[in-house]
Write a protein that holds these residues in place. Structure first.
Motif, PDB file in Angstrom:
ATOM      1  N   PRO A  62       0.840  -1.201   0.000  1.00 24.08           N
ATOM      2  CA  PRO A  62       0.000   0.000   0.000  1.00 24.08           C
ATOM      3  C   PRO A  62       0.870   1.244   0.000  1.00 24.08           C
ATOM      4  CG  PRO A  62       0.084  -0.946   2.203  1.00 24.08           C
ATOM      5  CD  PRO A  62       0.961  -1.795   1.324  1.00 24.08           C
ATOM      6  N   THR A  63       0.501   2.228  -0.795  1.00 25.59           N
ATOM      7  CA  THR A  63       1.215   3.511  -0.804  1.00 25.59           C
ATOM      8  C   THR A  63       0.191   4.639  -0.832  1.00 25.59           C
ATOM      9  OG1 THR A  63       1.380   3.511  -3.226  1.00 25.59           O
ATOM     10  CG2 THR A  63       3.245   2.608  -2.001  1.00 25.59           C
ATOM     11  N   TRP A  64       0.654   5.825  -0.480  1.00 25.51           N
ATOM     12  CA  TRP A  64      -0.158   7.028  -0.508  1.00 25.51           C
ATOM     13  C   TRP A  64       0.550   8.062  -1.369  1.00 25.51           C
ATOM     14  CZ3 TRP A  64       0.321   3.577   3.346  1.00 25.51           C
ATOM     15  CH2 TRP A  64      -0.836   3.130   4.002  1.00 25.51           C
ATOM     16  N   PRO A  65      -0.117   9.159  -1.718  1.00 28.05           N
ATOM     17  CA  PRO A  65       0.562  10.195  -2.509  1.00 28.05           C
ATOM     18  C   PRO A  65       1.847  10.661  -1.834  1.00 28.05           C
ATOM     19  CG  PRO A  65      -1.795  10.622  -2.428  1.00 28.05           C
ATOM     20  CD  PRO A  65      -1.547   9.486  -1.477  1.00 28.05           C
ATOM     21  N   SER A  66       2.796  11.104  -2.633  1.00 29.63           N
ATOM     22  CA  SER A  66       4.116  11.465  -2.099  1.00 29.63           C
ATOM     23  C   SER A  66       4.043  12.579  -1.068  1.00 29.63           C
ATOM     24  CB  SER A  66       5.039  11.885  -3.245  1.00 29.63           C
ATOM     25  OG  SER A  66       4.488  12.982  -3.965  1.00 29.63           O
ATOM     26  N   ALA A  67       3.010  13.435  -1.169  1.00 29.18           N
ATOM     27  CA  ALA A  67       2.872  14.539  -0.218  1.00 29.18           C
ATOM     28  C   ALA A  67       2.084  14.164   1.029  1.00 29.18           C
ATOM     29  CB  ALA A  67       2.206  15.732  -0.903  1.00 29.18           C
ATOM     30  N   ALA A  68       1.607  12.930   1.095  1.00 30.32           N
ATOM     31  CA  ALA A  68       0.811  12.519   2.254  1.00 30.32           C
ATOM     32  C   ALA A  68       1.698  12.397   3.494  1.00 30.32           C
ATOM     33  CB  ALA A  68       0.119  11.197   1.982  1.00 30.32           C
ATOM     34  N   PRO A  69       1.248  12.905   4.636  1.00 29.23           N
ATOM     35  CA  PRO A  69       2.027  12.746   5.864  1.00 29.23           C
ATOM     36  C   PRO A  69       1.872  11.335   6.417  1.00 29.23           C
ATOM     37  CG  PRO A  69      -0.028  13.852   6.355  1.00 29.23           C
ATOM     38  CD  PRO A  69       0.015  13.682   4.854  1.00 29.23           C
ATOM     39  N   ALA A  70       2.803  10.933   7.255  1.00 35.85           N
ATOM     40  CA  ALA A  70       2.725   9.605   7.866  1.00 35.85           C
ATOM     41  C   ALA A  70       1.441   9.433   8.667  1.00 35.85           C
ATOM     42  CB  ALA A  70       3.939   9.380   8.761  1.00 35.85           C
ATOM     43  N   ALA A  71       0.887  10.523   9.184  1.00 38.83           N
ATOM     44  CA  ALA A  71      -0.335  10.448   9.987  1.00 38.83           C
ATOM     45  C   ALA A  71      -1.528   9.950   9.184  1.00 38.83           C
ATOM     46  CB  ALA A  71      -0.647  11.813  10.586  1.00 38.83           C
ATOM     47  N   ALA A  72      -1.425   9.986   7.862  1.00 37.10           N
ATOM     48  CA  ALA A  72      -2.521   9.468   7.033  1.00 37.10           C
ATOM     49  C   ALA A  72      -2.507   7.944   6.942  1.00 37.10           C
ATOM     50  CB  ALA A  72      -2.429  10.056   5.629  1.00 37.10           C
ATOM     51  N   MET A  73      -1.393   7.324   7.270  1.00 32.81           N
ATOM     52  CA  MET A  73      -1.165   5.902   7.014  1.00 32.81           C
ATOM     53  C   MET A  73      -1.559   5.068   8.232  1.00 32.81           C
ATOM     54  SD  MET A  73       2.553   6.573   5.257  1.00 32.81           S
ATOM     55  CE  MET A  73       2.728   7.911   4.067  1.00 32.81           C
ATOM     56  N   GLN A  74      -2.656   4.321   8.095  1.00 26.66           N
ATOM     57  CA  GLN A  74      -3.270   3.670   9.243  1.00 26.66           C
ATOM     58  C   GLN A  74      -3.055   2.149   9.264  1.00 26.66           C
ATOM     59  OE1 GLN A  74      -5.130   5.842  11.616  1.00 26.66           O
ATOM     60  NE2 GLN A  74      -3.676   7.034  10.374  1.00 26.66           N
ATOM     61  N   MET A  75      -2.855   1.617  10.485  1.00 24.54           N
ATOM     62  CA  MET A  75      -2.831   0.170  10.726  1.00 24.54           C
ATOM     63  C   MET A  75      -3.233  -0.029  12.189  1.00 24.54           C
ATOM     64  SD  MET A  75      -2.302  -2.790   9.225  1.00 24.54           S
ATOM     65  CE  MET A  75      -1.095  -2.724   7.896  1.00 24.54           C
ATOM     66  N   HIS A  76      -4.461  -0.536  12.399  1.00 23.51           N
ATOM     67  CA  HIS A  76      -5.047  -0.595  13.734  1.00 23.51           C
ATOM     68  C   HIS A  76      -5.441  -2.011  14.135  1.00 23.51           C
ATOM     69  CE1 HIS A  76      -5.657   3.727  14.544  1.00 23.51           C
ATOM     70  NE2 HIS A  76      -5.867   3.849  13.258  1.00 23.51           N
ATOM     71  N   ASP A  77      -5.310  -2.304  15.430  1.00 21.93           N
ATOM     72  CA  ASP A  77      -6.008  -3.423  16.058  1.00 21.93           C
ATOM     73  C   ASP A  77      -7.098  -2.801  16.925  1.00 21.93           C
ATOM     74  OD1 ASP A  77      -7.016  -5.529  17.479  1.00 21.93           O
ATOM     75  OD2 ASP A  77      -5.094  -6.251  18.238  1.00 21.93           O
ATOM     76  N   ARG A  78      -8.344  -2.877  16.472  1.00 21.41           N
ATOM     77  CA  ARG A  78      -9.431  -2.164  17.131  1.00 21.41           C
ATOM     78  C   ARG A  78      -9.957  -2.889  18.374  1.00 21.41           C
ATOM     79  NH1 ARG A  78     -10.282   3.014  15.901  1.00 21.41           N
ATOM     80  NH2 ARG A  78     -12.457   2.970  15.219  1.00 21.41           N
ATOM     81  N   SER A  79      -9.577  -4.155  18.525  1.00 17.45           N
ATOM     82  CA  SER A  79     -10.117  -4.934  19.645  1.00 17.45           C
ATOM     83  C   SER A  79      -9.590  -4.466  20.996  1.00 17.45           C
ATOM     84  CB  SER A  79      -9.808  -6.419  19.463  1.00 17.45           C
ATOM     85  OG  SER A  79      -8.415  -6.649  19.546  1.00 17.45           O
ATOM     86  N   THR A  80      -8.579  -3.601  21.015  1.00 15.16           N
ATOM     87  CA  THR A  80      -8.028  -3.113  22.285  1.00 15.16           C
ATOM     88  C   THR A  80      -8.873  -1.989  22.877  1.00 15.16           C
ATOM     89  OG1 THR A  80      -6.591  -1.536  21.126  1.00 15.16           O
ATOM     90  CG2 THR A  80      -5.707  -3.733  21.549  1.00 15.16           C
ATOM     91  N   ASP A  81      -9.880  -1.524  22.122  1.00 12.72           N
ATOM     92  CA  ASP A  81     -10.761  -0.449  22.586  1.00 12.72           C
ATOM     93  C   ASP A  81     -11.990  -1.049  23.269  1.00 12.72           C
ATOM     94  OD1 ASP A  81     -12.932   1.642  22.452  1.00 12.72           O
ATOM     95  OD2 ASP A  81     -11.349   2.776  21.443  1.00 12.72           O
ATOM     96  N   ASP A  82     -12.406  -0.464  24.391  1.00 11.37           N
ATOM     97  CA  ASP A  82     -13.563  -0.980  25.131  1.00 11.37           C
ATOM     98  C   ASP A  82     -14.853  -0.940  24.316  1.00 11.37           C
ATOM     99  OD1 ASP A  82     -11.984  -1.451  27.321  1.00 11.37           O
ATOM    100  OD2 ASP A  82     -12.494   0.440  28.334  1.00 11.37           O
ATOM    101  N   ARG A  83     -14.889  -0.107  23.275  1.00  9.76           N
ATOM    102  CA  ARG A  83     -16.099  -0.002  22.447  1.00  9.76           C
ATOM    103  C   ARG A  83     -16.197  -1.117  21.404  1.00  9.76           C
ATOM    104  NH1 ARG A  83     -15.215   5.578  19.805  1.00  9.76           N
ATOM    105  NH2 ARG A  83     -13.090   4.738  19.823  1.00  9.76           N
ATOM    106  N   TYR A  84     -15.150  -1.911  21.249  1.00  6.62           N
ATOM    107  CA  TYR A  84     -15.127  -2.938  20.211  1.00  6.62           C
ATOM    108  C   TYR A  84     -16.286  -3.911  20.406  1.00  6.62           C
ATOM    109  CZ  TYR A  84     -13.332  -6.427  16.951  1.00  6.62           C
ATOM    110  OH  TYR A  84     -13.191  -7.290  15.905  1.00  6.62           O
ATOM    111  N   ALA A  85     -17.089  -4.114  19.352  1.00  4.44           N
ATOM    112  CA  ALA A  85     -18.332  -4.864  19.516  1.00  4.44           C
ATOM    113  C   ALA A  85     -18.504  -6.013  18.531  1.00  4.44           C
ATOM    114  CB  ALA A  85     -19.525  -3.907  19.389  1.00  4.44           C
ATOM    115  N   TYR A  86     -17.546  -6.242  17.643  1.00  3.74           N
ATOM    116  CA  TYR A  86     -17.700  -7.324  16.669  1.00  3.74           C
ATOM    117  C   TYR A  86     -17.528  -8.674  17.350  1.00  3.74           C
ATOM    118  CZ  TYR A  86     -17.140 -10.254  12.566  1.00  3.74           C
ATOM    119  OH  TYR A  86     -17.290 -11.246  11.626  1.00  3.74           O
TER     120      TYR A  86
END
Length: 328
Positions: A69-93
């Protein structure tokens, strides 16, 4: 003798299993050291760390296929996401394939120059493939995105693909109900195939600002002929096309001439021949370098269909019937 037979059977089983497994590639996007769904391979990276989103290799289809996966050359690193959502108390799946769904890669659309996320597949052997990807957040993301697939034949965009969630309004907790995107694509065995994912929902609202992809599956469906016309302009199913449009395409590999069929009815354009045009407009025998067609008297708001059959060079006689393309 028995030992030889057992060894032979074992070797055959290994070969059959290996061959079958090679016809599919299943990727689970995951944080480094995170969970990986059984039967899938992990593409791993670290949240908002650009140099971890590397070109990663996988053995499939009898060769090495790379994914990045890549983003535009001007994209900041903050745009690039990789999450494990199960660590959040709201996780409901709570449904099946929990290890696949609980984590995802994607884009934070609130960042400047974030769109699109481009997923590049390199090294795919020549052939036709099916694609299936998953787009679900176990918490609250529920945006909308478009997908542009650039392959050996076309560049086709699908609009308005939704992201489902488990605790942000959709309340989806079962696997069958999550958002999925499926399509087919073609590799010529040389060039990369790319998927461009663009957020089209509001990025001022946190709940709709992210693109989300949990993983994907690719399966080879057949070999492919590259002798048909490809890469239409305007793109297949493109909307808001101006009435003075000039239709163009890339000729098939063995083409010598083109037969063009144009009309307002899908079935007529699909079934038309030079001898039986079925009410379509026909432009037969266009020269190889005359890969354009100018339709006349187009009306606003109407959908038109067109087809280009490739007439092969004398060294490879025959006609390759083209796909049906449309625009509005």
């Amino acid at each position: 003798m028995c030992k030889k037979i057992i060894c032979l059977i074992f070797s055959i089983c290994l070969c059959v299993g290996f061959s079958s497994g090679q016809e599919q590639l299943k990727i689970d996007f995951s944080i480094v050291g995170g969970p990986v769904e059984s039967g899938y391979e992990a593409y791993t990276a670290t949240l908002e760390v650009a140099n971890t989103f590397t070109e990663q290799s996988f053995q499939a289809f009898g060769t090495t296929v790379t994914v990045q996966p890549t983003w535009p050359s001007a994209a900041p690193a903050a745009a690039m996401q990789m999450h494990d959502r199960s660590t959040d108390d709201r996780y409901a799946y709570t449904g099946e394939y929990g290890s696949l769904i609980q984590d995802w890669t994607g884009t934070d659309g609130r960042e400047a120059n974030a769109n699109p996320l481009i997923l590049t597949l390199s090294g795919l052997p020549k052939g036709n493939y099916s694609w299936l990807s998953y787009h679900h957040d176990g918490i609250d993301q529920t945006g909308v995105f478009s997908v542009t697939v650039n392959d050996a034949l076309d560049s086709i965009t699908t609009e308005d693909v939704e992201i489902t969630n488990s605790s942000g309004g959709d309340s989806i907790t079962d696997f069958e109900s999550i958002s999925k995107f499926s399509t087919e694509f073609t590799s010529n065995g040389t060039d990369d195939v790319t998927f461009e994912f663009t957020i089209t929902s509001s990025t001022t609202n946190l709940g709709t600002a992210f693109f989300v992809m949990n993983g994907f599956e690719i399966e080879r469906t057949s070999g492919v002929s590259l002798n048909i016309a490809k890469k239409p302009q305007p793109q297949h199913k493109e909307k808001d096309v101006l009435p003075d449009v000039i239709l163009t395409w890339t000729p098939g590999d063995s083409a010598d001439k083109h037969n063009v069929f144009f009309g307002v009815d899908f079935n007529d354009v699909n079934d038309a021949t030079i001898d039986e045009p079925l009410g379509t407009t026909v432009s037969p025998g266009q020269a190889l370098d005359a890969n354009t067609y100018i339709p006349e008297n187009l009306e606003f708001g109407k959908t038109y269909y067109w087809r280009v059959d490739e007439v092969n060079a004398p060294s490879s006689p025959g006609i390759n019937k083209g796909n049906i393309w449309s625009f509005t």
